[in-house]
Design an enzyme around this catalytic site. Structure first.
Site, PDB file in Angstrom:
ATOM      1  N   ASP A  12      -0.100   1.262  10.054  1.00  0.00           N
ATOM      2  CA  ASP A  12       1.133   0.975   9.319  1.00  0.00           C
ATOM      3  C   ASP A  12       2.270   1.621  10.114  1.00  0.00           C
ATOM      4  OD1 ASP A  12       2.948   0.258   7.262  1.00  0.00           O
ATOM      5  OD2 ASP A  12       2.687   2.184   6.279  1.00  0.00           O
ATOM      6  N   SER A  13       3.500   1.260   9.758  1.00  0.00           N
ATOM      7  CA  SER A  13       4.656   1.914  10.364  1.00  0.00           C
ATOM      8  C   SER A  13       4.622   3.412  10.088  1.00  0.00           C
ATOM      9  CB  SER A  13       5.938   1.341   9.774  1.00  0.00           C
ATOM     10  OG  SER A  13       5.983   1.632   8.373  1.00  0.00           O
ATOM     11  N   TYR A  44       9.855   0.321   9.803  1.00  0.00           N
ATOM     12  CA  TYR A  44       9.934  -0.943  10.541  1.00  0.00           C
ATOM     13  C   TYR A  44      10.942  -1.890   9.874  1.00  0.00           C
ATOM     14  CZ  TYR A  44       5.510  -0.308  13.250  1.00  0.00           C
ATOM     15  OH  TYR A  44       4.522   0.093  14.108  1.00  0.00           O
ATOM     16  N   GLY A  45      11.064  -1.727   8.542  1.00  0.00           N
ATOM     17  CA  GLY A  45      11.824  -2.709   7.766  1.00  0.00           C
ATOM     18  C   GLY A  45      13.281  -2.873   8.144  1.00  0.00           C
ATOM     19  N   CYS A  75       0.417  -3.232   6.744  1.00  0.00           N
ATOM     20  CA  CYS A  75       1.873  -3.212   6.675  1.00  0.00           C
ATOM     21  C   CYS A  75       2.356  -4.655   6.508  1.00  0.00           C
ATOM     22  CB  CYS A  75       2.413  -2.622   7.974  1.00  0.00           C
ATOM     23  SG  CYS A  75       4.210  -2.664   8.121  1.00  0.00           S
ATOM     24  N   ASN A  76       3.056  -4.924   5.422  1.00  0.00           N
ATOM     25  CA  ASN A  76       3.559  -6.282   5.191  1.00  0.00           C
ATOM     26  C   ASN A  76       4.587  -6.686   6.245  1.00  0.00           C
ATOM     27  OD1 ASN A  76       2.782  -7.199   2.118  1.00  0.00           O
ATOM     28  ND2 ASN A  76       2.902  -4.990   2.349  1.00  0.00           N
ATOM     29  N   THR A  77       5.416  -5.725   6.635  1.00  0.00           N
ATOM     30  CA  THR A  77       6.498  -6.030   7.581  1.00  0.00           C
ATOM     31  C   THR A  77       5.919  -6.392   8.949  1.00  0.00           C
ATOM     32  OG1 THR A  77       7.763  -4.347   6.385  1.00  0.00           O
ATOM     33  CG2 THR A  77       8.717  -5.184   8.424  1.00  0.00           C
ATOM     34  N   GLU A 153       7.758   8.429   2.774  1.00  0.00           N
ATOM     35  CA  GLU A 153       7.429   9.166   4.004  1.00  0.00           C
ATOM     36  C   GLU A 153       7.692  10.659   3.819  1.00  0.00           C
ATOM     37  OE1 GLU A 153       6.431   8.011   7.473  1.00  0.00           O
ATOM     38  OE2 GLU A 153       5.633   6.516   6.112  1.00  0.00           O
ATOM     39  N   CYS A 185       5.147  -4.148  -0.097  1.00  0.00           N
ATOM     40  CA  CYS A 185       5.210  -3.141   0.963  1.00  0.00           C
ATOM     41  C   CYS A 185       4.173  -2.094   0.617  1.00  0.00           C
ATOM     42  CB  CYS A 185       6.606  -2.516   1.012  1.00  0.00           C
ATOM     43  SG  CYS A 185       6.719  -1.026   2.044  1.00  0.00           S
ATOM     44  N   THR A 186       3.373  -1.687   1.595  1.00  0.00           N
ATOM     45  CA  THR A 186       2.248  -0.795   1.295  1.00  0.00           C
ATOM     46  C   THR A 186       2.689   0.630   0.939  1.00  0.00           C
ATOM     47  OG1 THR A 186       1.947  -0.426   3.672  1.00  0.00           O
ATOM     48  CG2 THR A 186       0.566  -2.108   2.628  1.00  0.00           C
ATOM     49  N   HIS A 187       3.948   0.953   1.155  1.00  0.00           N
ATOM     50  CA  HIS A 187       4.449   2.255   0.686  1.00  0.00           C
ATOM     51  C   HIS A 187       4.658   2.263  -0.836  1.00  0.00           C
ATOM     52  CE1 HIS A 187       5.406   2.967   4.933  1.00  0.00           C
ATOM     53  NE2 HIS A 187       5.667   4.233   4.637  1.00  0.00           N
TER      54      HIS A 187
HETATM   55  N1  DGL Z   1       4.603  -0.189   4.781  1.00  0.00           N
HETATM   56  C1  DGL Z   1       5.303  -1.224   5.369  1.00  0.00           C
HETATM   57  C2  DGL Z   1       5.173  -2.544   4.689  1.00  0.00           C
HETATM   58  O1  DGL Z   1       4.163  -2.787   4.077  1.00  0.00           O
HETATM   59  C3  DGL Z   1       6.540  -1.035   6.174  1.00  0.00           C
HETATM   60  C4  DGL Z   1       7.589  -0.156   5.680  1.00  0.00           C
HETATM   61  C5  DGL Z   1       8.628   0.085   6.736  1.00  0.00           C
HETATM   62  O2  DGL Z   1       8.297   0.717   7.727  1.00  0.00           O
HETATM   63  O3  DGL Z   1       9.757  -0.356   6.558  1.00  0.00           O
HETATM   64  O4  DGL Z   1       6.034  -3.362   4.740  1.00  0.00           O
END
Ligand code: DGL
Length: 268
Positions: A12-13, A44-45, A75-77, A153, A185-187
């Protein structure tokens, strides 16, 4: 060593993918897992699609060097912007994660579904295609949520600041009639409780760690790569950050002691 004994690579990011990692460990306890948090480059977003693709490829190359047998993009992004490229270029199966738009479209009673995701996921043609394909009968409101990833984070899931931000993103959705909310988003699963609180439980919240782990299990079975049960697999962590705060956040999310190894050059 037979390929079945090789580890599964997950990245993931940053730390959000730990929401997927814990489900993988729960459902595939015998597997060895290597998790990479690309935390020096999170979020990453807010980066460009090219940047996300380049970082995803770099981390995937590191995991390949660790001889992983399959790659899980937790990570979805990174999935929306890099999974096609990874599938074209890597010699191993790649599993991506996408927002649960399809089940949400089936579940909604009001006919209005909300998706919380990063800016780059909301902007992506892939999300819009997913909505067109699986949710054309309902209204889908995709809400970008800058700032939430930074709170997770930092190990902050419930401060007044994060609750204010969540209210700002979710209350307009409630007003628009959303009864089913997709965490894209996995966060965000780490914010589930705070989301439940600020919305007074008025939306059904869906996240994807269980279905994506089932998908991983199907892919392992399809390629004959699953490991026999009867042992406890190991989990190794690598991260682009080594500072104290990062370590504390990681332990909060993983809920046990963890010693991440530094992501080495040239993958940092
Ligand atoms: N956890 C990530 C996702 O699922 C990315 C979050 C990020 O880095 O912006 O999209």
């Amino acid at each position: 060593m037979p390929k079945t004994l090789h580890p599964i690579g997950i990245f993931d990011s940053g730390l959000g993918g730990i929401s997927v990692l814990r489900e993988i460990q729960r459902l595939l306890p015998a597997e060895d897992l290597i998790y990479v948090a690309d935390s020096a480059h999170a979020p990453y977003g807010s980066k460009s699609p090219e940047y996300i693709r380049e970082r995803s490829k770099r981390v995937a190359d590191f995991l390949l060097e660790q001889q992983v047998k399959v790659l899980m993009v937790a990570c979805n992004t990174a999935t929306v912007h890099a999974v096609d490229h990874l599938r074209e270029t890597l010699p191993i199966p790649v599993v991506g994660i996408e927002p649960a738009v399809k089940p949400a479209a089936r579940m909604t009673a009001t006919g209005v579904v909300g998706v919380l995701a990063t800016q780059q996921t909301v902007n992506s043609p892939r999300l819009h295609r997913l909505i067109r394909e699986y949710a054309s009968e309902v209204q889908v409101i995709a809400q970008a949520c800058p700032g939430l990833v930074e709170h997770v984070e930092a190990g902050d899931f419930s401060s007044e600041a994060v609750r204010q931000l969540l209210k700002h993103y979710t209350l307009p959705l409630l007003e628009a009639g959303v009864d089913t909310l997709v965490l894209g988003c996995t966060h965000y699963p780490f914010l589930s409780e705070a989301i439940h609180d600020v919305t007074h439980g008025r939306m059904t919240v869906l996240e994807t760690s269980t279905p994506v782990t089932h998908q991983l299990m199907r892919v392992l079975a399809l390629h004959g790569l699953g490991r026999a049960e009867g042992r406890q697999g190991e989990v190794q962590f690598f991260s682009g950050r080594q500072d104290e705060q990062h370590l504390i956040s990681m332990q909060m999310l993983w809920q046990r002691a963890v010693t991440p190894q530094p992501l080495p050059e040239p993958y940092r």
